[in-house]
Design an enzyme around this catalytic site. Structure first.
Site, PDB file in Angstrom:
ATOM      1  N   GLN A 125      -4.856  -4.954   7.077  1.00 26.22           N
ATOM      2  CA  GLN A 125      -5.976  -5.740   6.696  1.00 26.22           C
ATOM      3  C   GLN A 125      -6.245  -7.088   7.449  1.00 26.22           C
ATOM      4  O   GLN A 125      -7.057  -7.646   7.217  1.00 26.22           O
ATOM      5  CB  GLN A 125      -5.783  -6.159   5.042  1.00 26.22           C
ATOM      6  CG  GLN A 125      -5.785  -5.093   4.366  1.00 26.22           C
ATOM      7  CD  GLN A 125      -7.153  -4.335   4.302  1.00 26.22           C
ATOM      8  OE1 GLN A 125      -8.023  -4.988   4.411  1.00 26.22           O
ATOM      9  NE2 GLN A 125      -7.172  -2.937   4.044  1.00 26.22           N
ATOM     10  N   HIS A 145       0.922  -1.362  -0.050  1.00 27.86           N
ATOM     11  CA  HIS A 145       0.000  -0.097   0.066  1.00 27.86           C
ATOM     12  C   HIS A 145       1.145   1.250  -0.027  1.00 27.86           C
ATOM     13  O   HIS A 145       2.126   1.270   0.311  1.00 27.86           O
ATOM     14  CB  HIS A 145      -0.837   0.070   1.208  1.00 27.86           C
ATOM     15  CG  HIS A 145      -2.025   0.958   1.345  1.00 27.86           C
ATOM     16  ND1 HIS A 145      -1.766   2.038   1.723  1.00 27.86           N
ATOM     17  CD2 HIS A 145      -3.280   0.889   1.149  1.00 27.86           C
ATOM     18  CE1 HIS A 145      -2.826   2.875   1.874  1.00 27.86           C
ATOM     19  NE2 HIS A 145      -3.892   1.890   1.307  1.00 27.86           N
ATOM     20  N   CYS A 149      -5.173   3.008  -3.252  1.00 24.19           N
ATOM     21  CA  CYS A 149      -3.923   3.439  -2.822  1.00 24.19           C
ATOM     22  C   CYS A 149      -2.632   2.608  -2.815  1.00 24.19           C
ATOM     23  O   CYS A 149      -1.692   2.649  -2.072  1.00 24.19           O
ATOM     24  CB  CYS A 149      -3.967   3.994  -1.170  1.00 24.19           C
ATOM     25  SG  CYS A 149      -5.238   5.216  -1.180  1.00 24.19           S
ATOM     26  N   ASP A 156       2.622  -4.753   7.935  1.00 26.35           N
ATOM     27  CA  ASP A 156       1.552  -4.035   8.045  1.00 26.35           C
ATOM     28  C   ASP A 156       0.276  -4.848   8.089  1.00 26.35           C
ATOM     29  O   ASP A 156      -0.070  -5.552   7.230  1.00 26.35           O
ATOM     30  CB  ASP A 156       1.726  -3.163   6.866  1.00 26.35           C
ATOM     31  CG  ASP A 156       0.170  -2.610   6.169  1.00 26.35           C
ATOM     32  OD1 ASP A 156      -0.387  -2.283   7.467  1.00 26.35           O
ATOM     33  OD2 ASP A 156       0.225  -1.874   5.391  1.00 26.35           O
ATOM     34  N   LYS A 176     -10.456  -0.762  11.000  1.00 25.35           N
ATOM     35  CA  LYS A 176     -11.030  -1.898  10.207  1.00 25.35           C
ATOM     36  C   LYS A 176     -11.465  -3.234  10.983  1.00 25.35           C
ATOM     37  O   LYS A 176     -12.575  -3.292  11.497  1.00 25.35           O
ATOM     38  CB  LYS A 176     -10.035  -2.081   9.172  1.00 25.35           C
ATOM     39  CG  LYS A 176      -9.862  -0.990   8.398  1.00 25.35           C
ATOM     40  CD  LYS A 176      -8.468  -1.244   7.197  1.00 25.35           C
ATOM     41  CE  LYS A 176      -8.392   0.257   6.403  1.00 25.35           C
ATOM     42  NZ  LYS A 176      -7.363   0.178   5.476  1.00 25.35           N
TER      43      LYS A 176
END
Lengths: 419, 182
Positions: A214, A134, A375, A211, A237
């Protein structure tokens, strides 16, 4: 009636759309009604709806507590402090971290990634990343490349986004100071070989930054068992919290240069940021209201169980992928396998621009998805959609089989019309 | 229902012995007097003062004193650290209480602070008013019983009220009562 309805008991019924809301099984635990807004399938951007407990925690803070954490000797301030601590503790428990103080709160995963990348890399350093990142990873890396002369190597992922960990290892150099990778792609949902990368990183003594934007809350993460060094997460999220919340796990013994300097509360005599975490990286008044909501969201996830959330989302994803595979004229990207991805699917309808598909899904079917490059131009380049972008469907814990079926029918209709 | 449900922080201030750290008072949700001799048995190097009663011990670099209705902690890294240690303490107290049938309570002192530990809680002015050449020498004599806390004049100045409170928590462990009106 779905199993979720049984679990949550009496559903909230909204006039005119009782069936769908009943199927969702909100049972009073959800804030807002999906029946009012249509079918939300943009959970990779931000999860919706939120558990009612999240809204209650935030309202309770604003209405009854109100103090700034770590800033006062009066009881309301101490109460605010405790709310922040309990939220930190819940996150630590969910992510497999024993020492709660290693969890630093930030405004979002982007800030966390900036803190880790800019706090660690110095002129002359080399960093290895993947071709599925991302911009929250890619742009901070490009910034340190331009401003500090850091060099970047990018491991190429396959067209479905999968990464061979050996490709990471092959790129390591004597001056490699950091490996950065996503846990799951925000475009294809592809799960990355984080455990294997962690083993490679550990063997070479190179910190690994993951990261988890998600995956936190929807896929099991056991930070200390995997031996991860730095883990960025967002609060809004899978963790079910509000926007403006997120954090970074920093392994003990690993120091970063703070991204910001300023007041941290009780240690005002010091002229520099304190050495102790989390204060070292939390200058300025914290988003206590947001963190109150985040804490409630994470407790919701802990109570439901990540395994159960993952299982439900995998079931919905299976249904979606099966349905999509029946539609002629669709290009579906990613592994197309619930065991190898989170519940994010990108696709294109042949002959129809992604933006038009998304717009028609919204206007004609009341289904909210996101179109474009998400993105993540690196990822779209990898899967071959850098020019046209894609339609991204991202499922959440509160979606139902009915939602998935309506989405499949809608896409079939759009594809048929495109002929 | 656990023996001890909650420990609530009531007051936090910068630590007098280390301005980069914090010192705090917390209130347990119930009286802890009965569990103190059992804690004295399970905590290594604790100082139990049965006349207080109070129990003082180190948790790594932090100094913790438990009174029946109050818990103090000095040199916590920050409030996050303090909350985390108080959670640990609550679990320790509950576990000790649950196992008290198999623990022999200990009523004696099992640990004395070192001269350096005492020294940290003195004003460290080396003013010689007590008759010793340095504050460290005073701390050694204090441990030997050859000096009393009241002989340290700067300790009783108004600006050292906070330091004085902490100092007496430590020395209470080996029998010096706090002066009136501290």
């Amino acid at each position: 009636m779905t199993d979720s309805t049984e679990r949550w008991g009496k559903p909230v019924c909204v006039p005119g759309d009782e069936d769908r809301d009943q199927e969702r099984g909100s049972g009073g635990c959800l804030a807002g009604s999906m029946a009012d807004v249509g079918i939300y399938m943009d959970n990779a951007a931000s999860s919706f709806p939120k558990p009612e407990a999240v809204i209650e925690a935030m309202a309770d803070f604003l209405r009854n507590v109100g103090g700034s954490s770590g800033r006062g000797a009066y009881r309301k301030a101490l109460e605010a402090d405790k709310i922040v601590f309990r939220a930190r503790q819940a996150v630590a428990r969910l992510l497999g971290v024993a020492d709660v103080s290693r969890v630093v709160f930030t405004a979002n995963a982007t800030e966390s990634l900036n803190l880790a990348i800019k706090g660690l890399l110095s002129p002359g350093d080399h960093v290895v990343t993947t071709s599925m990142e991302h911009n929250a990873v890619w742009r901070p890396l490009k910034a340190v490349e331009r401003r500090r002369g850091v060099t970047i190597s990018q491991a190429s992922c396959a067209h479905d986004g999968t990464l061979d960990p050996a490709d990471i290892e092959a790129l390591l150099r004597p001056n490699t100071r950091l490996i950065v990778m996503t846990h799951a792609s925000n475009v294809t949902g592809t799960l990355m070989p984080v455990a294997e990368a962690a083993a490679i990183a550990r063997a070479r003594g190179i910190p690994l930054l993951v990261d988890c934007a998600q995956t936190a809350g929807v896929h099991p993460i056991d930070i200390e068992r995997l031996g991860l060094d730095l883990v960025a997460f967002t609060g809004h999220k899978g963790l079910m919290g509000p926007t403006g919340t997120g954090g970074l796990y920093v392994r003990g013994g690993l120091d970063l240069v703070p991204l910001k300097d300023g007041g941290t509360g009780g240690d005002s005599m010091l002229e520099h940021q304190p050495e102790w975490l989390p204060d070292r990286f939390e200058a300025g008044t914290l988003n206590v209201c947001g963190i109150a909501g985040l804490g409630a969201g994470v407790r919701f996830v802990l109570e439901e169980g990540v395994e159960r959330i993952r299982e439900k989302e995998a079931g919905l994803l299976r249904r979606l992928l099966d349905g999509l595979s029946e539609i002629p004229g669709l290009e579906v990207y990613g592994p197309r396998d619930p065991a190898r991805q989170v519940a994010v699917v990108s696709l294109n309808v042949r002959g129809v621009p992604a933006e038009e598909v998304a717009s028609r899904l919204d206007r004609e079917y009341g289904i909210m998805v996101r179109a474009g490059l998400h993105c993540a131009p690196c990822a779209h380049r990898t899967i071959g959609t850098i020019q046209r972008g894609a339609v991204r469907i991202s499922l959440g814990y509160f979606n139902t089989e009915g939602d998935v079926d309506r989405c499949v029918e809608a896409l079939a209709g759009i594809a048929r019309a495109a002929g | 229902m656990p023996f001890l449900e909650d420990i609530a922080i009531a007051f936090i201030e910068p630590c007098v012995a280390d301005p980069g750290r914090v010192r705090l008072y917390a209130e347990p949700s119930r009286d802890l007097a009965e569990v103190l001799p059992y804690l004295n048995a399970v905590v290594n190097h604790a100082a139990y003062n049965k006349d207080g009663p109070s129990l003082t011990f180190m948790k790594e670099f932090r100094l913790i004193t438990i009174y029946p209705r109050r818990i103090t902690m000095s040199k916590a890294q920050n409030t996050t650290d303090a909350w985390q240690v108080l959670d640990w303490l609550k679990d320790l107290i509950n576990d000790t209480y649950d196992r008290r049938g198999s623990i022999t309570p200990v009523h004696g002192v099992r640990w004395r602070p070192t001269a350096l530990q005492i020294y940290e809680w003195l004003p460290r002015t080396n003013c010689k008013a007590c008759g010793e050449p340095t504050c460290l020498a005073f701390a050694v004599k204090l441990l030997l019983g050859e000096r009393t806390p009241q002989e340290c004049e700067p300790l009783f100045l108004p600006e050292h009220a906070s330091l004085r409170r902490a100092f007496f928590e430590i020395v209470a462990a080996f029998g010096y009562p706090a002066p009136p009106g501290r």
